[in-house]
Design an enzyme around this catalytic site. Sequence first.
Site, PDB file in Angstrom:
ATOM      1  N   ASP A  17      -3.943  -6.016  14.334  1.00 13.14           N
ATOM      2  CA  ASP A  17      -4.900  -4.779  14.082  1.00 13.14           C
ATOM      3  C   ASP A  17      -6.138  -5.380  13.492  1.00 13.14           C
ATOM      4  OD1 ASP A  17      -5.917  -2.351  13.727  1.00 13.14           O
ATOM      5  OD2 ASP A  17      -4.253  -1.316  12.640  1.00 13.14           O
TER       6      ASP A  17
HETATM    7  C1  NOJ Z   1      -7.389   0.188  13.377  1.00 10.37           C
HETATM    8  C2  NOJ Z   1      -6.203   1.150  13.763  1.00 10.37           C
HETATM    9  O1  NOJ Z   1      -5.249   0.884  13.007  1.00 10.37           O
HETATM   10  C3  NOJ Z   1      -5.903   0.552  15.057  1.00 10.37           C
HETATM   11  O2  NOJ Z   1      -5.037   1.560  15.548  1.00 10.37           O
HETATM   12  C4  NOJ Z   1      -7.079   0.640  16.136  1.00 10.37           C
HETATM   13  O3  NOJ Z   1      -6.776   0.277  17.440  1.00 10.37           O
HETATM   14  C5  NOJ Z   1      -8.056  -0.725  15.504  1.00 10.37           C
HETATM   15  N1  NOJ Z   1      -8.549  -0.223  14.330  1.00 10.37           N
HETATM   16  C6  NOJ Z   1      -9.239  -0.792  16.540  1.00 10.37           C
HETATM   17  O4  NOJ Z   1     -10.152   0.183  16.584  1.00 10.37           O
END
Ligand code: NOJ
Length: 788
Positions: free
Chosen positions: A313
């Site tokens: 993430d």
């Molecule tokens: C953080 C989020 O937790 C995740 O769900 C997302 O895909 C990513 N950022 C990218 O934007």
Amino acid sequence: MRRISSIFLPMAICSVLAMPVRITAQVKAQQPAASSTKSRPSAIAPAQSLPEQAKMKTFIDALMKKMTLDEKIGQLNLLVGGEATTGSVVSTGVEDKIRKGQVGGIFSVTSPQRIRKVQELAINNSRLKIPIIFGLDVIHGYRTAFPIPLALAASWDMELIERSARMAAQEASADGLNWTFSPMVDISRDPRWGRIAESSGEDPFLGSAIAKAMVKGYQGDDLSKNNTLMACVKHFALYGASEAGRDYHSVDMSRIKMYNDYFPPYKAAVDAGVGSVMSSFNDVEGIPATGNKWLLTDVLRKQWGFKGLVVSDYTSVNEMIDHGLGDLQAVSALSLKAGLDMDMVGEGFLTTLRKSLQEGKVTQPEIDNACRRILEAKYKLGLFDDPYRYCDENRAKTEIFTDANRKIARETATRTFVLLKNLNNTLPLQRKGTIALVGPLANSKENMVGTWAVSADPSKATSLLDGLKQVAGSNVNILYARGANVTEDSALEARTSIFGKLMERDNRNADTLIAEALKAAAGADVIVAAMGELAEMTGEASSRSDLNLPRSQKKLLDALIATGKPVVMVLFTGRPLSIVEEDAKLPAILNVWFGGSEAGPAIADVLFGDQNPSGKITATFPRNVGQIPIYYSYRSTGRPLQGDNFQKFRSNYLDVSNTPLYPFGYGLSYTTFNYGDINLSSAKMKGNKQLTATITVTNSGKVAGEEVVQLYIRDKVASNTRPLKELKGFQKILLQPGESKQVSFTVSTEELKFYNHELKHIWEAGEFEIMIGGNSRDTKSETVWWDK
Ligand code: NOJ
């Protein structure tokens, strides 16, 4: 990479990425498959055939032979290139890094023109011309926003959900993208957690069916088609169980619970052929998921056979420094060794892996394996055949935010609303007389799209006020007054009026606003009160500790109720709220979540009865925050409460009932349904035979309606404590007034299985209770003996 103070990037990072392109044309789109009312499991995406696998291997072997160590490490680097970020750092020097072959993927850049330019940088400048993969959070629709995932789940309609994902893929791929960070399948039993809005709710069985439907919708039957996206199931794992519902917080749970309750939807996505998996921010058994070898390798790859790529993430590799696991080099090495392939935004892999290899902290095969998986994803997407296969400007002009897509979004939204209360047929509204529409969310189009709709233009959504005017017809007079701000806490309101979801505060005092609403109400036959949360009161980093309606809205409601006129609450929310008082006082409540681009007309369709509500909640509504975590499939204690009244030395509260306000699976209709008794094909079963449980459901009301018939099973005696009931089947059926249908479920020993204390997936002989009903509380029941 650079630290930023704001979470919104006004401009993209480099000149190519910054090209301002806006899609305006709206011509006819290709029609996705028509929806039907019957829920059935999705087909599973076919795996590559053996000759295809061999061909891919030969190609990638040859390519990797030519690659330097730095080029391989470059493939593991995923940078953010566009408009929105979800952390405190952004990527810098992106163009230069692409030229040097230091970038494997980019996300948050959209439009075929921009994506083509970025792809050209890689193809024309990097030594080996390896194409870039382009991702984005396409969560519930693309430019055409669909209802938030928690709402989509409430439809219990797998074909509808698959179709919404298919349409999102169609639009996003027409805009140059080939990878979506969806579906989010984290089980959540804690409505304080803001991201419950992005989930399917509390149940692993339903969550698994939805995970499959979404993967199928995004990926279709062939990833290399230019209208499909590679899906990414997230957040692996257990992110929905953050302690106290606080985002990014620690997670600690037994493995039994992981395997039985939290893992199934991720596994279902893997079984459906999902191309990628995203690791979660939280720790699991003390090791952050991003660096957790047990999770990423033992469970995901060895036990489940996942062959695709695992991405972190947003900066979750770097965040292990704050978790206390060492410096950037240490946490990067830990992640790679754990089984992580791609590093999102943090550049820990890019900047430390060479050194770690030299120092023997990671191995060449570990780097090679990660690189291979990323190249395989690109291969399957067809990017080596044609790196520009998703860059068709004509498609972008003709397939995005079309009238046809908006029509489907509207129809979809109507099927996600949940009628929570409807005394004396207060709803549907009559198409005559005067309606007073009041409330802070009545005239907000921006908030309709809901959280995490990064590609939708909130200003193009339709408000409830406009929707009502469109649908009402000429015999209805609509009066509008705002009546209250969303909350008296202006700082909270400002914090959640972000990402284009603006809510301008009305700075007049509360009494003046209420007086204005009462004036509108005075001339009306019925009052529709648009209440609830702002869209960004849910979503990432939007946990709440208070789930009541804010005081400003309660005051307004009380004043409206005091008029003696019928008050219908239209509830906007991204999570279960505790609306005990409102439930006691109001005759009718329609929960509309955040319904997407066409929320306004869709709500009006249901309010006027053009569509009969058929949604059922998939996350339990608590009576108060103290009951959380609250979910239907809890296990019996040794001192279970008998009946509903307080009992000393029994498992209950002094100050609140054990029961929820609305149970899992609950939702009303403008008609009523009667359930007959359950008929089992046999009361005694042996071995791997199939049991059929049949029930007759009758539409006992005056209009046609859809009912979600739900099957629950209880394993009455086992070697482990088992839930009091578990969902094991559901069917959504349409019944005309007076019509009866026999609904049959087959139960096999698969449905009786559970992970025991040794984590063996087994079933045990004995007595099972079979329950069928329209929600998890009100069920008919029969018992079956099942011997080995
Ligand atoms: C953080 C989020 O937790 C995740 O769900 C997302 O895909 C990513 N950022 C990218 O934007």
